[in-house]
Design a protein around this motif. Sequence first.
Motif, PDB file in Angstrom:
ATOM      1  N   TRP A  61       1.172  12.033   5.595  1.00  8.59           N
ATOM      2  CA  TRP A  61      -0.134  12.611   5.263  1.00  8.59           C
ATOM      3  C   TRP A  61      -0.085  13.256   3.887  1.00  8.59           C
ATOM      4  N   HIS A  64       0.020  10.478   1.258  1.00 11.16           N
ATOM      5  CA  HIS A  64      -1.264   9.781   1.145  1.00 11.16           C
ATOM      6  C   HIS A  64      -2.335  10.689   0.526  1.00 11.16           C
ATOM      7  N   SER A  67      -1.819  11.409  -3.135  1.00  6.43           N
ATOM      8  CA  SER A  67      -1.986  10.193  -3.936  1.00  6.43           C
ATOM      9  C   SER A  67      -3.457   9.886  -4.163  1.00  6.43           C
ATOM     10  N   ASP A 104     -11.160   5.290   4.952  1.00  9.73           N
ATOM     11  CA  ASP A 104      -9.720   5.454   4.749  1.00  9.73           C
ATOM     12  C   ASP A 104      -8.941   5.105   6.017  1.00  9.73           C
ATOM     13  N   LEU A 108      -6.459   1.715   6.304  1.00  6.86           N
ATOM     14  CA  LEU A 108      -5.075   1.879   6.748  1.00  6.86           C
ATOM     15  C   LEU A 108      -4.812   1.046   8.003  1.00  6.86           C
ATOM     16  N   HIS A 309      -9.017   4.922  -2.521  1.00  4.13           N
ATOM     17  CA  HIS A 309      -8.292   5.278  -1.304  1.00  4.13           C
ATOM     18  C   HIS A 309      -7.830   4.035  -0.544  1.00  4.13           C
ATOM     19  N   VAL A 312      -4.683   2.652  -2.042  1.00  4.12           N
ATOM     20  CA  VAL A 312      -3.516   3.454  -1.677  1.00  4.12           C
ATOM     21  C   VAL A 312      -3.151   3.217  -0.217  1.00  4.12           C
ATOM     22  N   ALA A 313      -4.157   3.248   0.662  1.00  2.81           N
ATOM     23  CA  ALA A 313      -3.913   3.080   2.102  1.00  2.81           C
ATOM     24  C   ALA A 313      -3.249   1.747   2.406  1.00  2.81           C
ATOM     25  N   THR A 317       0.665   3.403   1.763  1.00  4.07           N
ATOM     26  CA  THR A 317       0.674   4.188   3.003  1.00  4.07           C
ATOM     27  C   THR A 317       0.939   3.329   4.231  1.00  4.07           C
ATOM     28  N   GLY A 331      -5.140   8.942   7.631  1.00  3.97           N
ATOM     29  CA  GLY A 331      -6.295   8.402   6.925  1.00  3.97           C
ATOM     30  C   GLY A 331      -7.517   9.297   6.985  1.00  3.97           C
ATOM     31  N   THR A 411       1.295   6.885  -8.406  1.00  5.79           N
ATOM     32  CA  THR A 411       0.946   5.952  -7.334  1.00  5.79           C
ATOM     33  C   THR A 411       0.119   4.805  -7.893  1.00  5.79           C
TER      34      THR A 411
END
Length: 572
Positions: A61, A64, A67, A104, A108, A309, A312-313, A317, A331, A411
């Motif tokens: 968490w 994530h 980031s 998010d 994920l 997001h 990144v997810a 992540t 998320g 990231t």
Amino acid sequence: MDGPNSLLLAVIGVTLMLAGYFLYSKFLAKKVYKVNAEFKTPAHQFDDGVDFVPTNRYILWGHHFTSVAGAAPIVGPAIAVIWGWLPAVLWVTIGTVFIAGMHDFGALWSSTRNKGQSIGTLSGRYIGPRGRNLFLVVVFLLLLMVVAAFAVVISGLLVAQPGAVIPTWGALIVAVLVGQAIYRLRWNLLAVTLTGVAALYALIILGDRFPVELPEQVLGMTPEGFWIVALFVYAGIASLLPVWVLLQPRDFINGIQLFIGLIIVYGAVLIATPTVVAPAFNQNVPEGTPSLVPLLFVTIACGAISGFHGTVATGTTSKQLDRETDARFVGYFGAVGEGLLALGAIIATTAGFQTLAQWEEVYESFGSGGVPAFVEGGANIVNTGLGIPAGLSATILATMAVLFAATTMDTGVRLMRFVVQEIGELAKVRINIIAATAVVLVIGVALTFSQGADGSGGMLIWPLFGTTNQLLAALTMSIIVVMLIRKGRPFLPVLIPMVFVLVMSIYAALVQLVSFFRDAEWLLLSIDVVIIVAAVWVLVEAVIAMGQAHRGAKEPEDDVALSDDEKLPLDR
């Protein structure tokens, strides 16, 4: 007429966001995404100790959250309050609960169900190869905007707030030690966390006592230019290291630090209860300010909904998710954390000044405000409410902004490396991680210094960030909708927000297109056209894919269970 008490805004906003996590995210987890604690996640399936690493959900968490947070949930709201505090508060709270958290969480989940693949690769599977190619264009441009602009923002803050220099770079040493303590020495997580946070705040105090101001020329560069080069070198190295060495522990400690910072800000609001001096709806906006609709919905991106997001997810992540059920906490609650930061930025920039006239001096034109207004207004509130000296308060808030922008930057470099490698695969050219990282750094540095030695070129294409970011969010949701339809799941909780975000984003892109043409901004106009065409094309492909999924047979569930050895000790 006096405005409302800022404490009221804080209580209402925090209550709504927490209700979203405890109520709405549970509905999404049980009825829509149907997460399964026994599903074998990519982190276990492809565990390589570098990118795929099963990770404690609290540490993940932190990684994530920090980031995705960066400076954007501060910058966007701190600019958007020029239209008044009420539209900003409504968009942040409603957006966080019903759009950002869902997006998010869903991004994920979708990657976890597809071997940790990125959103670009998922677009190829669920929309088609043409959609994937265009999707990668949008993703690459967005990441380039983030990496270049955040380098400029961080360097500017390090020059303007020299007290933030020592904690910014010292935090890297703390992070490496925390990573070793957790993964090599297996020390108690709580003890390591408390020690790491204490060390970080000790660095903040030290930095405030001993600010680092660079001379006018450093190795032939301006101070801003020197910090930009240093940041790119750092981001390149960090993006190549195994995630547990630096990225995870640094982001985790920064995540805890941010929540402490938020507690300080909200605690100061609770004690000082400052009055909001900005108007609810600003009827006296400066000349040249664009209309609230649709620009509000792209000016506040991170903090309400952000396509970044999703990258990144699905980019980092999902490769570290220990259990699929952790996706809800990592998320959705990650989005709640960012919403709280955005709400704090709104309060700081509307209640952190003594009078409306003082506020109007700061917001003399559209685009003014931003991080400096957050630091100034927030420091005033913290000083009044908690008695922390104004200089130290400013250092705390500036360090918070710098550390989060830095985590997003490195990231972003890592994600751009993934995109370059994906593009290489499409061209049937194998690009190793060092070569891909070198390509990213060269492009990022070239853009940043394209307008001069001060690095101002990093902001050259930033005006396109809001629309590009929101279009990417809508396109990500379109992929999730196709997945849900294929699995026979409820899809309206994703489809309805997708349509709203898409309409506002395309509307804003068209408004900007006219503005760029009028101002003869040919580069921005050209890139804006490319982004609009790519987004509309992907949308058409997505609509076709939705129709095909609706008419076709439903996908069987792929519930591969974890073996007993792969479960955490408490789950066996």
